[in-house]
Design a protein around this motif. Structure first.
Motif, PDB file in Angstrom:
ATOM      1  N   GLU A 161       0.696 -29.501  21.755  1.00 39.19           N
ATOM      2  CA  GLU A 161      -0.348 -28.888  22.332  1.00 39.19           C
ATOM      3  C   GLU A 161      -0.439 -27.983  23.422  1.00 39.19           C
ATOM      4  OE1 GLU A 161      -4.201 -31.007  21.352  1.00 39.19           O
ATOM      5  OE2 GLU A 161      -3.043 -32.712  21.200  1.00 39.19           O
ATOM      6  N   THR A 162       0.878 -28.308  24.375  1.00 40.23           N
ATOM      7  CA  THR A 162       0.819 -27.512  25.501  1.00 40.23           C
ATOM      8  C   THR A 162       1.600 -26.556  25.361  1.00 40.23           C
ATOM      9  OG1 THR A 162       3.089 -28.584  26.290  1.00 40.23           O
ATOM     10  CG2 THR A 162       0.964 -29.738  26.798  1.00 40.23           C
ATOM     11  N   TYR A 163       2.276 -26.029  24.181  1.00 41.15           N
ATOM     12  CA  TYR A 163       2.936 -24.800  23.975  1.00 41.15           C
ATOM     13  C   TYR A 163       2.284 -23.815  24.074  1.00 41.15           C
ATOM     14  CZ  TYR A 163       6.468 -28.012  22.267  1.00 41.15           C
ATOM     15  OH  TYR A 163       7.537 -29.038  22.382  1.00 41.15           O
ATOM     16  N   ASP A 164       0.874 -23.688  23.517  1.00 41.29           N
ATOM     17  CA  ASP A 164      -0.038 -22.613  23.525  1.00 41.29           C
ATOM     18  C   ASP A 164      -1.023 -22.792  24.722  1.00 41.29           C
ATOM     19  OD1 ASP A 164      -2.102 -20.992  23.227  1.00 41.29           O
ATOM     20  OD2 ASP A 164      -2.437 -21.155  21.092  1.00 41.29           O
ATOM     21  N   CYS A 165      -0.584 -22.198  25.879  1.00 42.17           N
ATOM     22  CA  CYS A 165      -1.119 -22.478  27.242  1.00 42.17           C
ATOM     23  C   CYS A 165      -2.833 -22.234  27.310  1.00 42.17           C
ATOM     24  CB  CYS A 165      -0.587 -21.487  28.255  1.00 42.17           C
ATOM     25  SG  CYS A 165      -0.836 -21.995  30.034  1.00 42.17           S
ATOM     26  N   ALA A 166      -3.183 -21.055  26.464  1.00 44.08           N
ATOM     27  CA  ALA A 166      -4.458 -20.715  26.838  1.00 44.08           C
ATOM     28  C   ALA A 166      -5.339 -21.790  26.085  1.00 44.08           C
ATOM     29  CB  ALA A 166      -4.487 -19.405  26.096  1.00 44.08           C
ATOM     30  N   ARG A 167      -4.806 -22.209  24.976  1.00 42.80           N
ATOM     31  CA  ARG A 167      -5.635 -23.401  23.962  1.00 42.80           C
ATOM     32  C   ARG A 167      -5.604 -24.723  24.841  1.00 42.80           C
ATOM     33  NH1 ARG A 167      -4.183 -24.537  17.794  1.00 42.80           N
ATOM     34  NH2 ARG A 167      -5.880 -26.095  17.518  1.00 42.80           N
ATOM     35  N   PHE A 168      -4.412 -24.995  25.515  1.00 35.35           N
ATOM     36  CA  PHE A 168      -4.389 -26.395  26.311  1.00 35.35           C
ATOM     37  C   PHE A 168      -5.291 -26.210  27.381  1.00 35.35           C
ATOM     38  CE2 PHE A 168      -1.965 -29.219  29.400  1.00 35.35           C
ATOM     39  CZ  PHE A 168      -2.232 -30.264  28.670  1.00 35.35           C
ATOM     40  N   ILE A 169      -5.484 -25.039  28.085  1.00 33.86           N
ATOM     41  CA  ILE A 169      -6.064 -25.025  29.425  1.00 33.86           C
ATOM     42  C   ILE A 169      -7.843 -25.286  28.830  1.00 33.86           C
ATOM     43  CG2 ILE A 169      -7.214 -23.313  30.939  1.00 33.86           C
ATOM     44  CD1 ILE A 169      -3.971 -22.539  31.424  1.00 33.86           C
TER      45      ILE A 169
END
Length: 57
Positions: free
Chosen positions: A36-44
């Motif tokens: 889930e951390t690979y997509d930075c915007a989604r994780f933030i």
């Protein structure tokens, strides 16, 4: 990786850690998987929705 513990023991230990955190004043626990951390915007977005403050570097 599990130190020989069963899935049940691992889950029980996780629940105990969460219980202790909550008793210590933590009011929210955010769960996520590494992928889930690979997509930075989604994780933030997930962290912000959980109330984690954003600090710009």
């Amino acid at each position: 990786m599990t130190g020989g513990d069963s899935v049940e023991q691992i889950v029980d230990a996780e629940r105990e850690r969460e219980r202790l955190l909550l008793r210590s004043g933590v009011d929210r626990i955010v769960r996520f998987r590494v992928r889930e951390t690979y997509d930075c915007a989604r994780f933030i977005r997930k962290l912000l929705e959980a109330g984690v403050p954003l600090r710009k570097l």
